[in-house]
Design a protein around this motif. Sequence first.
Motif, PDB file in Angstrom:
ATOM      1  N   ASP A  64      49.375  13.860 -32.758  1.00  0.00           N
ATOM      2  CA  ASP A  64      47.978  14.302 -32.786  1.00  0.00           C
ATOM      3  C   ASP A  64      47.874  15.816 -32.600  1.00  0.00           C
ATOM      4  O   ASP A  64      47.090  16.486 -33.270  1.00  0.00           O
ATOM      5  N   ILE A  65      48.667  16.360 -31.687  1.00  0.00           N
ATOM      6  CA  ILE A  65      48.659  17.798 -31.434  1.00  0.00           C
ATOM      7  C   ILE A  65      49.144  18.551 -32.668  1.00  0.00           C
ATOM      8  O   ILE A  65      48.552  19.556 -33.070  1.00  0.00           O
ATOM      9  N   ASN A  66      50.198  18.067 -33.287  1.00  0.00           N
ATOM     10  CA  ASN A  66      50.741  18.726 -34.474  1.00  0.00           C
ATOM     11  C   ASN A  66      49.705  18.775 -35.597  1.00  0.00           C
ATOM     12  O   ASN A  66      49.543  19.803 -36.252  1.00  0.00           O
ATOM     13  N   LYS A  67      49.014  17.679 -35.791  1.00  0.00           N
ATOM     14  CA  LYS A  67      47.978  17.615 -36.825  1.00  0.00           C
ATOM     15  C   LYS A  67      46.873  18.633 -36.525  1.00  0.00           C
ATOM     16  O   LYS A  67      46.409  19.343 -37.422  1.00  0.00           O
ATOM     17  N   GLU A  68      46.463  18.722 -35.267  1.00  0.00           N
ATOM     18  CA  GLU A  68      45.427  19.675 -34.879  1.00  0.00           C
ATOM     19  C   GLU A  68      45.920  21.114 -35.015  1.00  0.00           C
ATOM     20  O   GLU A  68      45.175  21.993 -35.443  1.00  0.00           O
ATOM     21  N   LEU A  69      47.175  21.364 -34.672  1.00  0.00           N
ATOM     22  CA  LEU A  69      47.731  22.713 -34.782  1.00  0.00           C
ATOM     23  C   LEU A  69      47.744  23.192 -36.231  1.00  0.00           C
ATOM     24  O   LEU A  69      47.456  24.352 -36.502  1.00  0.00           O
ATOM     25  N   GLU A  70      48.105  22.303 -37.144  1.00  0.00           N
ATOM     26  CA  GLU A  70      48.110  22.675 -38.564  1.00  0.00           C
ATOM     27  C   GLU A  70      46.736  23.156 -39.000  1.00  0.00           C
ATOM     28  O   GLU A  70      46.606  24.160 -39.687  1.00  0.00           O
ATOM     29  N   ARG A  71      45.702  22.465 -38.567  1.00  0.00           N
ATOM     30  CA  ARG A  71      44.338  22.832 -38.923  1.00  0.00           C
ATOM     31  C   ARG A  71      43.920  24.118 -38.195  1.00  0.00           C
ATOM     32  O   ARG A  71      43.444  25.066 -38.807  1.00  0.00           O
ATOM     33  N   LYS A 101      53.648  32.269 -42.785  1.00  0.00           N
ATOM     34  CA  LYS A 101      54.328  31.007 -42.441  1.00  0.00           C
ATOM     35  C   LYS A 101      54.583  30.943 -40.939  1.00  0.00           C
ATOM     36  O   LYS A 101      55.320  31.766 -40.391  1.00  0.00           O
ATOM     37  N   LEU A 102      53.969  29.948 -40.304  1.00  0.00           N
ATOM     38  CA  LEU A 102      54.097  29.752 -38.858  1.00  0.00           C
ATOM     39  C   LEU A 102      55.032  28.587 -38.545  1.00  0.00           C
ATOM     40  O   LEU A 102      55.084  27.608 -39.287  1.00  0.00           O
ATOM     41  N   GLU A 103      55.734  28.711 -37.432  1.00  0.00           N
ATOM     42  CA  GLU A 103      56.555  27.612 -36.909  1.00  0.00           C
ATOM     43  C   GLU A 103      56.231  27.445 -35.443  1.00  0.00           C
ATOM     44  O   GLU A 103      55.932  28.429 -34.752  1.00  0.00           O
ATOM     45  N   TRP A 104      56.302  26.207 -34.956  1.00  0.00           N
ATOM     46  CA  TRP A 104      56.031  25.943 -33.552  1.00  0.00           C
ATOM     47  C   TRP A 104      56.788  24.723 -33.096  1.00  0.00           C
ATOM     48  O   TRP A 104      57.274  23.930 -33.889  1.00  0.00           O
ATOM     49  N   LYS A 105      56.884  24.600 -31.774  1.00  0.00           N
ATOM     50  CA  LYS A 105      57.488  23.430 -31.157  1.00  0.00           C
ATOM     51  C   LYS A 105      56.574  22.996 -30.027  1.00  0.00           C
ATOM     52  O   LYS A 105      56.129  23.820 -29.227  1.00  0.00           O
ATOM     53  N   ILE A 106      56.294  21.714 -29.968  1.00  0.00           N
ATOM     54  CA  ILE A 106      55.367  21.164 -28.986  1.00  0.00           C
ATOM     55  C   ILE A 106      56.143  20.665 -27.768  1.00  0.00           C
ATOM     56  O   ILE A 106      57.088  19.901 -27.897  1.00  0.00           O
ATOM     57  N   TYR A 107      55.706  21.121 -26.588  1.00  0.00           N
ATOM     58  CA  TYR A 107      56.280  20.678 -25.323  1.00  0.00           C
ATOM     59  C   TYR A 107      55.181  20.008 -24.507  1.00  0.00           C
ATOM     60  O   TYR A 107      54.097  20.557 -24.357  1.00  0.00           O
ATOM     61  N   LEU A 108      55.481  18.829 -23.961  1.00  0.00           N
ATOM     62  CA  LEU A 108      54.527  18.078 -23.140  1.00  0.00           C
ATOM     63  C   LEU A 108      55.001  17.984 -21.709  1.00  0.00           C
ATOM     64  O   LEU A 108      56.204  17.935 -21.441  1.00  0.00           O
ATOM     65  N   SER A 109      54.041  17.912 -20.811  1.00  0.00           N
ATOM     66  CA  SER A 109      54.329  17.592 -19.421  1.00  0.00           C
ATOM     67  C   SER A 109      53.261  16.611 -18.960  1.00  0.00           C
ATOM     68  O   SER A 109      52.074  16.914 -18.973  1.00  0.00           O
ATOM     69  N   CYS A 110      53.708  15.411 -18.585  1.00  0.00           N
ATOM     70  CA  CYS A 110      52.809  14.365 -18.120  1.00  0.00           C
ATOM     71  C   CYS A 110      53.281  13.921 -16.734  1.00  0.00           C
ATOM     72  O   CYS A 110      54.213  14.507 -16.188  1.00  0.00           O
TER      73      CYS A 110
END
Length: 132
Positions: free
Chosen positions: A40-47, A102-111
Amino acid sequence: MKKKIVIYISILILIFLTCIFLLSVKKENKTNRYDEIKKDINKELERYLYVVQPKCQQGSETTVTHKKLVYNAGFDKEKLLDVDKKSYCMVYVPVKCVEEGKLEWKIYLSCNDYKDKGFVKWDNPFPSKENN
């Protein structure tokens, strides 16, 4: 007498194996939830990043957090709910422009019971639903 011992041992082994199975199913459900959050986060980040940085300059960097996603991008905070359905996961996303536009990213979570290696606490967490 030997039959009773064999029956007791068999029952204990069965109980032990059932417990292991139930724990593995619970862990799999948590992992699935965290994968769903990241998707979900990746989809939102693209937008969001397409709107904010449509033509980025090579070498530029920024950081996106859970608060930036919710307050600036309009991301639904409920999508960050942890498996306990009360607390929210924190998000840290370093974003880098690798070439013009061109952007690149990596998603990190903490729960609560989960934390990606490399996660940096960049922002305070949202208050849990218990505090609201």
